[in-house]
Design an enzyme around this catalytic site. Structure first.
Site, PDB file in Angstrom:
ATOM      1  N   LYS A 174      61.141  15.257 -34.007  1.00 55.64           N
ATOM      2  CA  LYS A 174      60.918  15.077 -35.616  1.00 55.64           C
ATOM      3  C   LYS A 174      61.767  14.054 -36.078  1.00 55.64           C
ATOM      4  O   LYS A 174      62.949  13.917 -35.952  1.00 55.64           O
ATOM      5  CB  LYS A 174      61.317  16.467 -36.311  1.00 55.64           C
ATOM      6  CG  LYS A 174      60.809  16.479 -37.614  1.00 55.64           C
ATOM      7  CD  LYS A 174      61.689  17.513 -38.390  1.00 55.64           C
ATOM      8  CE  LYS A 174      62.703  16.524 -39.092  1.00 55.64           C
ATOM      9  NZ  LYS A 174      62.196  15.487 -39.954  1.00 55.64           N
ATOM     10  N   GLU A 249      75.290  13.129 -32.509  1.00 54.24           N
ATOM     11  CA  GLU A 249      75.790  11.768 -32.913  1.00 54.24           C
ATOM     12  C   GLU A 249      75.848  11.812 -34.274  1.00 54.24           C
ATOM     13  O   GLU A 249      74.841  11.749 -34.985  1.00 54.24           O
ATOM     14  CB  GLU A 249      75.315  10.962 -32.129  1.00 54.24           C
ATOM     15  CG  GLU A 249      75.358  10.527 -30.599  1.00 54.24           C
ATOM     16  CD  GLU A 249      76.921  10.215 -30.265  1.00 54.24           C
ATOM     17  OE1 GLU A 249      77.801   9.941 -31.151  1.00 54.24           O
ATOM     18  OE2 GLU A 249      77.292  10.643 -29.236  1.00 54.24           O
ATOM     19  N   CYS A 283      75.890   3.914 -38.344  1.00 57.72           N
ATOM     20  CA  CYS A 283      77.216   4.762 -38.328  1.00 57.72           C
ATOM     21  C   CYS A 283      78.167   3.789 -37.433  1.00 57.72           C
ATOM     22  O   CYS A 283      79.331   4.476 -37.595  1.00 57.72           O
ATOM     23  CB  CYS A 283      76.855   5.969 -37.253  1.00 57.72           C
ATOM     24  SG  CYS A 283      76.032   5.112 -35.683  1.00 57.72           S
ATOM     25  N   GLU A 384      82.514   8.590 -45.411  1.00 58.39           N
ATOM     26  CA  GLU A 384      81.430   7.525 -44.992  1.00 58.39           C
ATOM     27  C   GLU A 384      80.369   7.544 -45.988  1.00 58.39           C
ATOM     28  O   GLU A 384      79.843   8.384 -46.529  1.00 58.39           O
ATOM     29  CB  GLU A 384      80.489   8.200 -43.832  1.00 58.39           C
ATOM     30  CG  GLU A 384      79.420   7.210 -43.256  1.00 58.39           C
ATOM     31  CD  GLU A 384      78.841   7.558 -42.156  1.00 58.39           C
ATOM     32  OE1 GLU A 384      78.623   7.041 -40.941  1.00 58.39           O
ATOM     33  OE2 GLU A 384      78.436   8.978 -42.123  1.00 58.39           O
TER      34      GLU A 384
END
Length: 484
Positions: A174, A249, A283, A384
């Site tokens: 997905k 992750e 990231c 972040e």
């Protein structure tokens, strides 16, 4: 405009989806890139059942034969790379040069894992009786649920799907909602390569429905996820609850340390590259640069000058360095964080909002943004943002710089710029991150090298390269004893 479909059991289908989602070009909101079905739990269930049905024959296929199909997919991907790179850029805004690089990486990943079919998968041990054959073998886990993000819509799916297939697993994939059209085009490549029906299944839809259904499905033996920390933690809890293997992750708040003896021109160039390319939507992007106090003025001047010279333009332009962010929600989130940074006492040096040009008014553009006088404990240093925003933090020497670098919940990537060997080794011994760079940018890793973080950046597992075998297989220990 592309009308995407799901791919379940070897058939292109809209499944039982009653609605479709529309993707607009984030660089030009007047352009519709395509639509895809909003699949639900019933479609996910059909995909898992198809993967389960295909598993026995696929895992029984000789590993070199599986590798040959991956090798064929690499060739097809290279043939279509130009068209897919343009589609990727139009769907999520990545500059075309970077998109083309991602397609090359995707082909390299497929070829690498095609070669896994010819590599060793076990070891032989001495048996204490002197007669038996004692050895290990690696076997596939089973059905793997793959949930991927929008920022690398070709490379990240392939560095998950390719090893899963190479080691004999079947897949239900997905993609993120902002990458469904590119995902569909990649799935067409995998299907054209000749993968048997049900070996890879592709389901588009919202994370809250299709994604949760996949994560919770009892027929999924392992889950590999790249995305936010909040969602990753829910994936982990669901997997633990039913005994599924999982790999996460997640985020990063990656620092670059600039020592007083560094090549400041190089440090400024690579720090800006890591912070601003792909509009900071990596990231591994540099979001903090920690600078020894004695060189803060000159280094800040260098950074500001380079940031103001960056080319902010339509990402399809060959000279584009900085394109739009992916969608309106992301745009609003970044701009709001910039406002809070100013309110918290940081000094805005350049950027801070949309560009002042009519040519870019129809997209989600944010100027490259730099702050200084940033408190190490503030949001700009701790959270972040996933945008083109860089915080400059002053430090009184290397020890304090390392302490500031480590004082976050994340631990994905970190870099230092220095010419001093002792400082390099001090950084390597002390920095808390899964990937460490000396005189290089935090972003990027070779496709055959292990990728992953520590602390809350990952589940302490590794992706890519030979390390992938640890997640996608289980070890069997086998003893064969003769009767005479």
């Amino acid at each position: 405009m592309i009308a995407a479909h799901c791919y379940i059991g070897g058939t292109w289908t809209e499944g039982q989806a009653r609605e479709t989602a529309t993707r607009l070009n984030p660089a030009d909101l007047s352009e519709t890139v395509g639509t895809y079905p909003l699949a639900g739990a019933a479609d996910v269930d059909a995909a898992v059942r198809a993967a389960r049905a295909a598993l026995p024959a696929w895992r029984a296929m000789a590993a070199p034969a599986r590798g040959e199909l991956l090798f064929r997919a690499a060739g097809l991907l290279e043939r279509e790379a130009g068209a897919i790179a343009e589609l990727l850029t139009r769907e999520m805004g990545k500059p075309i040069g970077e998109a083309e690089g991602e397609l090359k990486r995707g082909a390299a990943l497929l070829r690498y894992y095609a070669g896994e079919g010819m590599r060793a998968v076990g070891e032989v041990y001495p048996a204490s009786d002197g007669r038996s054959l004692l050895y290990t073998n690696r076997v596939p886990i089973g059905v793997v649920g793959v949930v991927t993000p929008w920022n690398f819509p070709v490379a990240i799916p392939l560095w998950k799907i390719a090893p899963a297939l190479a080691y004999g697993n079947t897949v239900v994939w997905k993609p993120a909602e902002d990458a469904g059209i590119t995902g569909y085009r990649l799935m067409r490549i995998l299907a054209e390569a000749g993968l048997p029906e049900g070996v890879v299944n592709f389901v588009t839809g919202a994370g809250g429905e299709a994604g949760e259904a996949l994560v919770a499905h009892p027929g999924v033996d392992a889950l590999t996820f790249t995305g936010s920390n909040a969602v990753g933690k829910r994936v982990a809890l669901e997997a633990v609850g039913r005994g599924a293997k999982y790999q996460l992750e997640m985020g990063g708040k990656n620092p670059s340390i600039v020592a007083a003896d560094a090549d400041l021109e190089l440090a400024a160039e690579l720090t800006l590259s890591a912070a601003m390319r792909s509009a900071g939507q990596k990231c591994t992007a540099t979001s903090r640069v920690i600078v020894e106090r004695e060189i803060v003025p000159v280094f800040t001047e260098l950074l500001v000058a380079k940031a103001r010279s960056l080319k902010l333009s339509n990402p399809l332009a060959r000279d584009c360095v900085l394109g739009p962010v992916v969608n309106g929600r992301q745009n609003e989130s970044i701009v709001a964080a910039i406002r809070r940074g100013t309110a918290d006492g940081a000094r805005l040096l350049t950027g801070g909002g949309p560009p002042r040009t009519q040519a870019l008014a129809s997209g989600y553009y944010i100027e490259p943004t730099l702050f200084d006088r940033v408190d190490p404990g503030s949001e700009l240093s701790q959270q972040e943002l996933f945008g083109p925003v860089l915080a400059i933090v002053a430090a009184d020497g290397l020890e304090q710089a390392l302490a500031i670098a480590n004082d976050v919940k994340y631990g994905l990537s970190a870099a230092i710029f220095t010419k001093d060997l002792d400082r390099m080794f001090r950084f390597l011994r002390t920095a808390q991150a899964g990937m460490l760079k000396i005189n290089g940018e935090t972003a990027g890793v070779e496709p055959h090298a292990p990728f992953g973080g520590i602390k809350q950046s990952s589940s302490h597992s590794r992706e890519q390269g030979r390390a992938a075998i640890e997640f996608y297989t289980s070890v069997q220990t086998i003893a064969v004893t003769p009767t005479e």
